[in-house]
Design a protein around this motif. Structure first.
Motif, mmCIF file in Angstrom:
data_model
loop_
_atom_site.group_PDB
_atom_site.id
_atom_site.type_symbol
_atom_site.label_atom_id
_atom_site.label_comp_id
_atom_site.label_asym_id
_atom_site.label_seq_id
_atom_site.Cartn_x
_atom_site.Cartn_y
_atom_site.Cartn_z
ATOM 1 N N UNK A 34 46.698 23.884 -22.705
ATOM 2 C CA UNK A 34 45.981 22.839 -23.451
ATOM 3 C C UNK A 34 44.801 22.323 -22.637
ATOM 4 N N UNK A 35 45.039 22.084 -21.360
ATOM 5 C CA UNK A 35 43.958 21.615 -20.483
ATOM 6 C C UNK A 35 42.847 22.658 -20.422
ATOM 7 N N UNK A 36 43.212 23.929 -20.235
ATOM 8 C CA UNK A 36 42.206 24.977 -20.114
ATOM 9 C C UNK A 36 41.403 25.173 -21.382
ATOM 10 N N UNK A 37 42.062 25.213 -22.507
ATOM 11 C CA UNK A 37 41.361 25.474 -23.761
ATOM 12 C C UNK A 37 40.411 24.343 -24.135
ATOM 13 N N UNK A 38 40.709 23.144 -23.689
ATOM 14 C CA UNK A 38 39.780 22.029 -23.921
ATOM 15 C C UNK A 38 38.476 22.231 -23.166
ATOM 16 N N UNK A 39 38.502 23.115 -22.159
ATOM 17 C CA UNK A 39 37.325 23.370 -21.320
ATOM 18 C C UNK A 39 36.848 24.824 -21.420
ATOM 19 N N UNK A 40 37.300 25.509 -22.461
ATOM 20 C CA UNK A 40 36.926 26.916 -22.686
ATOM 21 C C UNK A 40 37.338 27.811 -21.516
ATOM 22 N N UNK A 41 38.469 27.500 -20.910
ATOM 23 C CA UNK A 41 39.002 28.321 -19.822
ATOM 24 C C UNK A 41 40.129 29.191 -20.361
ATOM 25 N N UNK A 42 40.025 30.462 -20.110
ATOM 26 C CA UNK A 42 41.005 31.489 -20.502
ATOM 27 C C UNK A 42 42.191 31.391 -19.550
ATOM 28 N N UNK A 43 43.400 31.359 -20.074
ATOM 29 C CA UNK A 43 44.582 31.105 -19.236
ATOM 30 C C UNK A 43 45.578 32.258 -19.325
ATOM 31 N N UNK A 44 45.930 32.771 -18.170
ATOM 32 C CA UNK A 44 46.942 33.815 -18.009
ATOM 33 C C UNK A 44 48.196 33.172 -17.415
ATOM 34 N N UNK A 45 49.360 33.713 -17.743
ATOM 35 C CA UNK A 45 50.605 33.232 -17.143
ATOM 36 C C UNK A 45 51.495 34.432 -16.836
ATOM 37 N N UNK A 46 52.623 34.161 -16.204
ATOM 38 C CA UNK A 46 53.537 35.234 -15.797
ATOM 39 C C UNK A 46 54.939 34.956 -16.316
ATOM 40 N N UNK A 47 55.572 36.015 -16.812
ATOM 41 C CA UNK A 47 56.968 35.921 -17.233
ATOM 42 C C UNK A 47 57.699 37.119 -16.655
ATOM 43 N N UNK A 48 58.818 36.853 -15.980
ATOM 44 C CA UNK A 48 59.481 37.886 -15.197
ATOM 45 C C UNK A 48 59.188 37.633 -13.731
#
Length: 283
Positions: free
Chosen positions: A124-138
């Protein structure tokens, strides 16, 4: 040329069916080598600065970010800046002022429920600033300070059904998954689970990311790209090339004291490694 956004580069890779390589930046020479390698290969690339690299620079993001951005803007290759493996929310919030168009927010050490909650907040924080967000699962494992982790241990690899729910609940733009690779490998012996990659590709609606690619043979990387991997992270391979070249130069001249005499060849060795990986991910 102007900095390109990571989201734009990833979108282009998805359209063309090719992968995009992301390389870790520790020093100015790393950034210069990545730019030179990308120019030689005629390919785009991502310059990524990890939280560990920021810690190495005394916890200060601005100097290494400014250096990487300056190198990228002076390059003729399309390059973006990515902040990698961010666990600290303070560092996450520093990404936007320093020109990063993307972050990998790493809540993988938390429980699943806490991971989802923290990552959704970061998205949510990133998208408010047009930042693409990656995450990790596993659990990719292998990073400095982590206990040794066998990539083949049951429960370590990413479950497709859980991945689908995770993406839906967090809104991430890309997902790093555990499919048999490990961080910090100095030998290229990792065997990936290509069937799992295909299942993950079918289960989620966002691009998949392969961490720990330095330990993956070229043929395995090509198969992973064909199976659905889009972003390929490379770090240790650059350090192996750098350190090997430094050792060779110092061994050949024991009285050498000018760092330019050995850092220059080391930077060239990293650039060659970058160009080779870019050729591999291009298919």
């Amino acid at each position: 040329m102007p900095l390109v956004s990571t989201g734009e580069l990833v979108a282009q890779a998805c359209v063309t069916g090719r992968a995009l390589a992301a390389f870790n930046v520790i020093s100015l020479e790393h950034a210069e080598a990545i730019a030179a390698g990308a120019e030689a290969a005629g390919a785009p690339a991502i310059l990524q600065v990890s939280e560990n690299a920021v810690r190495f620079h005394g916890g200060r993001l601005a100097p290494i970010a400014a250096a990487a951005a300056a190198v990228a803007r002076a390059s003729t290759a399309p390059l973006s800046l990515h902040l990698d493996h961010v666990e600290s929310t303070e560092l996450l919030y520093a990404a936007h002022p320093e020109g990063f168009s993307s972050v990998m927010f790493d809540a993988s050490k938390l429980s699943y429920e806490e991971n989802v909650r923290a990552t959704a907040d970061a998205v949510r924080w990133g998208h408010e600033r047009d930042i693409w967000v990656e995450a990790e699962l596993g659990k990719v494992g292998g990073k400095e300070g982590e206990a040794p982790l066998d990539a083949h241990t049951p429960g370590v690899r990413t479950d497709p059904a859980e991945a689908a729910a995770y993406v839906a609940d967090t809104g991430v733009d890309a997902l790093a998954v555990a499919v048999g690779s490990s961080h910090a490998m100095t030998e290229r012996t990792a065997a990936l689970d290509h069937e799992l990659i295909s299942r993950l590709r079918d289960a989620v609606s966002v691009p998949l990311v392969l961490h720990g690619s330095s330990g993956v043979p070229d043929a395995e990387i090509r198969r992973a790209v064909a199976a659905g991997m889009v972003k390929i992270n490379v770090g240790t391979a650059l350090n192996t090339a750098f350190t090997g070249a430094v050792r060779d130069e110092l061994a050949a001249n024991a009285t050498m004291v000018d760092p330019r005499k050995y850092v220059g060849p080391a930077r060239d060795a990293m650039a060659e490694t970058v160009a080779r990986f870019l050729a591999v991910v291009a298919g």
